[in-house]
Design a protein around this motif. Structure first.
Motif, short mmCIF file in Angstrom:
data_model
loop_
_atom_site.label_atom_id
_atom_site.label_comp_id
_atom_site.label_asym_id
_atom_site.label_seq_id
_atom_site.Cartn_x
_atom_site.Cartn_y
_atom_site.Cartn_z
N VAL A 163 0.81 -1.22 0.00
CA VAL A 163 0.00 0.00 0.00
C VAL A 163 0.85 1.27 0.00
CG1 VAL A 163 -1.89 -1.17 1.18
CG2 VAL A 163 -0.16 0.04 2.53
N ALA A 164 2.14 1.14 0.25
CA ALA A 164 3.02 2.32 0.29
C ALA A 164 4.28 2.03 -0.50
CB ALA A 164 3.34 2.71 1.73
N SER A 165 4.10 1.75 -1.77
CA SER A 165 5.23 1.43 -2.63
C SER A 165 6.20 2.62 -2.73
CB SER A 165 4.73 1.07 -4.04
OG SER A 165 5.80 0.81 -4.91
N GLY A 166 7.48 2.32 -2.60
CA GLY A 166 8.50 3.36 -2.69
C GLY A 166 8.90 3.95 -1.36
N VAL A 167 8.12 3.70 -0.31
CA VAL A 167 8.46 4.20 1.03
C VAL A 167 9.40 3.21 1.69
CG1 VAL A 167 7.55 4.80 3.30
CG2 VAL A 167 6.27 5.41 1.25
N PRO A 168 10.56 3.67 2.18
CA PRO A 168 11.52 2.74 2.79
C PRO A 168 10.95 2.07 4.04
CG PRO A 168 12.15 5.02 3.19
CD PRO A 168 11.04 5.06 2.20
N VAL A 169 11.25 0.79 4.19
CA VAL A 169 10.79 0.01 5.34
C VAL A 169 12.02 -0.50 6.08
CG1 VAL A 169 9.49 -1.99 6.14
CG2 VAL A 169 8.68 -0.67 4.16
N THR A 170 12.13 -0.18 7.35
CA THR A 170 13.23 -0.63 8.20
C THR A 170 12.70 -1.63 9.22
OG1 THR A 170 14.33 1.53 7.98
CG2 THR A 170 15.06 0.09 9.78
N VAL A 171 13.40 -2.75 9.37
CA VAL A 171 13.00 -3.78 10.33
C VAL A 171 14.01 -3.81 11.47
CG1 VAL A 171 12.55 -6.23 10.70
CG2 VAL A 171 11.86 -5.15 8.55
N LEU A 172 13.53 -3.71 12.69
CA LEU A 172 14.36 -3.79 13.89
C LEU A 172 13.82 -4.86 14.81
CD1 LEU A 172 14.74 0.03 14.70
CD2 LEU A 172 16.40 -1.42 13.52
N TYR A 173 14.71 -5.41 15.61
CA TYR A 173 14.32 -6.42 16.61
C TYR A 173 14.82 -5.96 17.97
CZ TYR A 173 13.46 -9.45 12.58
OH TYR A 173 12.99 -9.97 11.40
N VAL A 174 13.97 -6.04 18.95
CA VAL A 174 14.36 -5.67 20.31
C VAL A 174 15.08 -6.85 20.95
CG1 VAL A 174 13.54 -5.02 22.60
CG2 VAL A 174 12.47 -4.04 20.57
N GLY A 175 16.30 -6.61 21.38
CA GLY A 175 17.09 -7.67 22.01
C GLY A 175 18.22 -7.07 22.80
N HIS A 176 19.40 -7.63 22.63
CA HIS A 176 20.58 -7.15 23.36
C HIS A 176 21.62 -6.55 22.43
CE1 HIS A 176 18.75 -10.15 26.13
NE2 HIS A 176 19.06 -9.23 27.03
N GLY A 177 21.22 -6.26 21.18
CA GLY A 177 22.12 -5.61 20.26
C GLY A 177 23.18 -6.50 19.67
N ASP A 178 22.99 -7.83 19.73
CA ASP A 178 24.01 -8.74 19.25
C ASP A 178 23.92 -9.00 17.74
OD1 ASP A 178 24.85 -9.02 21.89
OD2 ASP A 178 23.44 -10.66 22.26
N GLY A 179 22.70 -9.22 17.23
CA GLY A 179 22.53 -9.57 15.83
C GLY A 179 22.28 -8.35 14.96
N GLU A 180 22.24 -8.59 13.66
CA GLU A 180 21.98 -7.52 12.70
C GLU A 180 20.56 -7.00 12.86
OE1 GLU A 180 21.99 -6.78 7.84
OE2 GLU A 180 22.54 -8.73 8.69
N GLY A 181 20.41 -5.67 12.92
CA GLY A 181 19.09 -5.08 13.08
C GLY A 181 18.53 -5.21 14.47
N GLU A 182 19.35 -5.64 15.42
CA GLU A 182 18.88 -5.83 16.79
C GLU A 182 19.34 -4.67 17.66
OE1 GLU A 182 19.85 -9.11 20.15
OE2 GLU A 182 18.93 -9.92 18.32
N VAL A 183 18.43 -4.12 18.45
CA VAL A 183 18.75 -3.01 19.33
C VAL A 183 18.20 -3.29 20.72
CG1 VAL A 183 18.76 -1.31 17.47
CG2 VAL A 183 16.63 -1.77 18.69
N THR A 184 18.80 -2.68 21.70
CA THR A 184 18.28 -2.80 23.06
C THR A 184 17.06 -1.90 23.22
OG1 THR A 184 19.71 -1.03 23.88
CG2 THR A 184 20.59 -3.28 23.94
N ILE A 185 16.25 -2.19 24.20
CA ILE A 185 15.04 -1.39 24.42
C ILE A 185 15.42 0.04 24.77
CG2 ILE A 185 14.88 -1.95 26.88
CD1 ILE A 185 11.92 -1.62 24.43
N ALA A 186 16.57 0.24 25.41
CA ALA A 186 17.00 1.59 25.79
C ALA A 186 17.39 2.42 24.59
CB ALA A 186 18.16 1.50 26.78
N LYS A 187 17.87 1.78 23.51
CA LYS A 187 18.33 2.51 22.32
C LYS A 187 17.31 2.47 21.19
CE LYS A 187 23.26 1.82 23.20
NZ LYS A 187 24.54 1.29 22.65
N LEU A 188 16.15 1.88 21.43
CA LEU A 188 15.16 1.74 20.36
C LEU A 188 14.70 3.10 19.83
CD1 LEU A 188 13.27 0.05 18.61
CD2 LEU A 188 11.65 0.00 20.52
#
Length: 238
Positions: A163-188
């Motif tokens: 429904v929003a073609s052309g709009v960039p989509v970023t995927v993040l995962y809440v964790g401990h910042g170890d894996g790719e795209g993973e961030v801590t809740i404090a840095k989200l």
């Protein structure tokens, strides 16, 4: 005879809020009283020192500079306690179901639109997916075991891209910042707000409207338990 309407509940006063903020923070940082006391003493010492350094030296001048230093010390201690209370809040809600929604709905500011409710959820395992739309495009945030989030994240990403073609989509995962795209809740929140600007406000409003029009209602789904935002959020003086 009509029943009397209950009187409106009074909001806590300034000093009551300061006391609540102090109590909340001191439970996590036991050394808080010593830190705040040191900041106040340092402020007074700096003020008195300036009073002796600026001629002509007079007792009234030293006292005034000492009071000024005390006021600056109070301001610095309040700023320090506020920052520590935020850290204490993040430590308290880290790993709790629903923490992501709480952060997204309270910490992103006006440039982003997000809801405390998840846009996708697994009722059995409580893995959940949240969405925020702002100047950086669309951000999809997964909360829970990353392996079990794949389907939920992919479904939400496909819906947004449809429904929003052309709009960039970023995927993040809440964790401990170890894996790719993973961030801590404090840095989200800071991670999302640091995304480069990709769309303007008009496009943002259009994207939100399009996504909401195809989103299914989640009112029948259970809300993740384990976090009460009114209790987990660090109280702040007004």
């Amino acid at each position: 005879m009509a029943a009397r309407s209950s009187a409106p509940e009074k909001s806590p006063g300034f000093f009551s809020q300061i006391r609540t903020l102090y109590t909340f923070t001191q439970k996590e940082f036991r050394w808080l009283p010593y830190l705040l006391g040191g900041i106040l003493l340092l402020g007074v010492a700096v003020g008195v020192g300036i009073g002796f350094l600026i001629p002509p030296v007079a007792i009234w001048s030293v006292i005034l500079w000492g009071i000024t230093g005390l006021m600056l010390g109070v301001l610095a201690s309040m700023m320090t306690m506020t920052r520590l209370s935020t850290r204490a809040m993040y430590k308290k809600i880290d790993g709790m179901p629903g923490a992501t929604g709480h952060v997204l709905s309270t910490s992103l500011g006006r440039s982003w639109q997000a809801s405390e409710m998840p846009v996708g959820i697994n009722p059995k395992t409580q893995e959940a997916v949240y969405r925020a739309v702002g100047k950086g495009g669309v951000v999809i945030v997964g909360e829970g075991a990353r392996g079990r989030l794949t389907r939920l994240v992919n479904d939400e990403r496909s819906k947004v891209q449809r429904v929003a073609s052309g709009v960039p989509v970023t995927v993040l995962y809440v964790g401990h910042g170890d894996g790719e795209g993973e961030v801590t809740i404090a840095k989200l929140a800071s991670t999302i707000k640091s995304l480069p600007k990709k769309i303007d406000r008009t496009t943002q409003a259009a994207v939100v409207k399009r996504i909401d029009s195809v989103s299914q209602s989640l009112t029948s789904l259970p809300i993740p338990k384990g976090i009460d935002p009114t209790k987990a959020r660090a109280p702040r003086p007004r």
